[in-house]
Design a protein around this motif. Structure first.
Motif, short mmCIF file in Angstrom:
data_model
loop_
_atom_site.label_atom_id
_atom_site.label_comp_id
_atom_site.label_asym_id
_atom_site.label_seq_id
_atom_site.Cartn_x
_atom_site.Cartn_y
_atom_site.Cartn_z
N ALA A 296 -19.78 -39.57 -19.30
CA ALA A 296 -21.20 -39.90 -19.36
C ALA A 296 -21.57 -41.14 -18.56
CB ALA A 296 -21.60 -40.14 -20.83
N THR A 297 -22.86 -41.21 -18.22
CA THR A 297 -23.43 -42.45 -17.69
C THR A 297 -23.96 -43.27 -18.87
OG1 THR A 297 -25.56 -41.33 -17.45
CG2 THR A 297 -24.16 -41.44 -15.49
N ASP A 298 -24.21 -44.54 -18.64
CA ASP A 298 -24.75 -45.40 -19.71
C ASP A 298 -26.09 -44.88 -20.22
OD1 ASP A 298 -22.85 -47.58 -20.01
OD2 ASP A 298 -23.34 -48.08 -17.95
N VAL A 299 -26.97 -44.48 -19.30
CA VAL A 299 -28.30 -44.03 -19.70
C VAL A 299 -28.22 -42.81 -20.60
CG1 VAL A 299 -30.47 -43.05 -18.85
CG2 VAL A 299 -29.50 -45.05 -17.74
N ALA A 300 -27.38 -41.84 -20.23
CA ALA A 300 -27.27 -40.61 -21.03
C ALA A 300 -26.70 -40.89 -22.41
CB ALA A 300 -26.40 -39.59 -20.30
N ALA A 301 -25.82 -41.89 -22.51
CA ALA A 301 -25.16 -42.16 -23.79
C ALA A 301 -25.88 -43.20 -24.62
CB ALA A 301 -23.72 -42.62 -23.54
N ARG A 302 -26.92 -43.81 -24.06
CA ARG A 302 -27.60 -44.90 -24.75
C ARG A 302 -28.12 -44.44 -26.12
NH1 ARG A 302 -29.24 -50.51 -23.97
NH2 ARG A 302 -30.53 -50.84 -25.78
N GLY A 303 -27.76 -45.18 -27.16
CA GLY A 303 -28.29 -44.89 -28.49
C GLY A 303 -27.62 -43.75 -29.22
N LEU A 304 -26.72 -43.02 -28.56
CA LEU A 304 -26.07 -41.91 -29.25
C LEU A 304 -25.11 -42.46 -30.29
CD1 LEU A 304 -25.20 -39.47 -26.32
CD2 LEU A 304 -27.08 -39.30 -27.94
N ASP A 305 -25.34 -42.08 -31.53
CA ASP A 305 -24.49 -42.56 -32.62
C ASP A 305 -23.60 -41.40 -33.05
OD1 ASP A 305 -23.43 -44.22 -34.46
OD2 ASP A 305 -25.16 -44.25 -35.81
N ILE A 328 -18.15 -50.03 -25.81
CA ILE A 328 -16.96 -49.97 -26.68
C ILE A 328 -17.35 -49.99 -28.15
CG2 ILE A 328 -15.58 -51.04 -24.86
CD1 ILE A 328 -15.36 -53.54 -26.62
N GLY A 329 -18.60 -50.40 -28.44
CA GLY A 329 -19.06 -50.42 -29.82
C GLY A 329 -19.22 -49.04 -30.44
N ARG A 330 -19.04 -48.00 -29.62
CA ARG A 330 -19.12 -46.64 -30.16
C ARG A 330 -17.82 -46.22 -30.85
NH1 ARG A 330 -22.60 -46.88 -26.02
NH2 ARG A 330 -24.59 -45.82 -26.33
N THR A 331 -16.82 -47.09 -30.77
CA THR A 331 -15.58 -46.86 -31.52
C THR A 331 -15.38 -48.07 -32.44
OG1 THR A 331 -13.22 -46.40 -31.31
CG2 THR A 331 -14.15 -47.88 -29.69
#
Length: 368
Positions: A296-305, A328-331
């Motif tokens: 993913a790019t940052d924009v596409a993954a932004r906010g995905l929890d 890295i906060g997504r893990t």
């Protein structure tokens, strides 16, 4: 310890939260819900993944009347993925209160949105471009709007939506309760927030440094030419349960997906050029653990929890420490251990040094 029942929420809402296994409010929910229920404007700063969505959805559901045949709530959010995610959360709450919700974003058939608008819509969740389209067509009427939410305001400005947001607010005749939520509070975000709020209560949830302590971090020093092989060696060694691989651009995502797929890895890509219906399908498959690697790019993954992500791979170095922490906060969520690996080539070393300085930590080098 404060519980949801202490925040003045109805029993029907409390029962839905209980059914969803949500028992204790997060700090942003604890600080915001009562203030919003009481009609205050809010300017709130809290990191992604801290429960901001429910912090504004719960009091909005309490304040919206299902008997009024008007749009009473509007949530403006920068990306389609976020609009989808907020809509999913809102739909769960309709078990408690029968509100009609319209998700309006690009890539979704406008005809079906127009048909839904002929009915009784109480809450609209929209991206700026599609919302302006509806306002110009006269298919959305905000004259009786009670509450406006600007979600991920920093990202909205970063993606160049300032003019669109201002055009949307001009269409609202009577000032609504305005809630501005953002992961960061730059001077531009503050200007926007204070311009459109009145006597706003400011809620700041301190960034959790502790989250990084739960995440094992590594750097692999390589060159751009050898980066793909280095990544594959690390993936083979780690064999993660669920991982996100971040690239700098859509082109880099495309190229890496082809390369990994040809090498037999179970992967899919998401970025803004992937058709919306396909993106929704991919995200569902990833959440269901049918896909091991999401590129993913940052924009596409932004906010995905996404729960269950065990590893984050920074194939391309993020532009700054803040983006690194976001990625890295997504893990390492909810006290779980996380793992991240950052691939750097010689030209990236100054960025790496600034990241290490910001997080006050010299990231160990991994020899592969």
């Amino acid at each position: 310890m404060i519980e949801f029942k202490d925040l003045g929420l109805s029993n029907d809402i409390l029962n839905v939260l209980k059914d969803e296994g949500i028992t204790t409010p997060t700090p942003i929910q604890e600080e915001s819900i009562l203030l919003i229920k009481e009609g205050n404007d809010i300017i709130a700063e809290a990191q992604t993944g801290t429960g901001k969505t429910l912090a504004f959805l719960l009091p909005m559901f309490e304040n919206i009347s299902p008997n009024e045949n008007t749009i009473q709530g509007l949530i403006v959010t920068p990306t389609r993925e976020l609009a989808i995610q907020i809509t999913e959360e809102a739909n769960k709450l309709t078990k408690a209160k029968s509100l009609n919700i319209l998700a309006a974003y690009g890539g979704k058939d406008i005809g079906s949105q127009l048909n839904k608008l002929k009915g009784n819509v109480h809450l609209v969740i929209a991206t700026p471009g599609r919302l302006l389209d509806h306002l110009k067509r006269g298919t959305i009427n905000l004259h009786k709007l009670k509450t406006l939410v600007l979600d991920e305001a920093d990202q909205m400005l970063l993606m160049g939506f300032k003019n669109e947001v201002e055009a949307i607010i001009k269409q609202i005749q009577k000032k609504p309760q305005t809630l501005c939520f953002s992961a960061t509070m730059s001077s531009d975000v503050k200007k926007l927030a204070y311009r459109y709020t009145k006597n706003a209560k400011v809620v700041i949830i301190e960034k959790e440094e502790v989250t990084l302590k739960n995440i094992e971090q590594f750097v692999v020093e390589t060159t751009d030419r050898r980066k793909q092989d280095a990544l594959c060696r690390v993936l083979d060694e780690d064999n993660p349960f669920m991982a996100i691989i971040f690239c700098r651009t859509k082109r880099r995502v495309d190229d890496l997906e082809v390369a990994l797929y040809q090498r037999g890895y179970n992967c899919q890509k998401i970025h803004s050029d992937v058709m919306q219906s396909k993106r929704e399908k991919i995200m569902k498959s990833f959440r269901n653990c049918d896909i091991q690697y999401l590129i993913a790019t940052d924009v596409a993954a932004r906010g995905l929890d996404i729960t269950g992500v065990t590893h984050i791979y920074n194939y391309d170095i993020p532009e700054n420490a803040e983006t690194y922490i976001h990625r890295i906060g997504r893990t390492g969520r909810a006290g779980e251990k996380g793992y991240t690996c950052l691939f750097v080539d010689p030209k990236d070393m100054h960025v790496l040094e600034s990241i290490e300085k910001e997080i006050k930590f010299k990231i160990p080098r991994k020899i592969i």
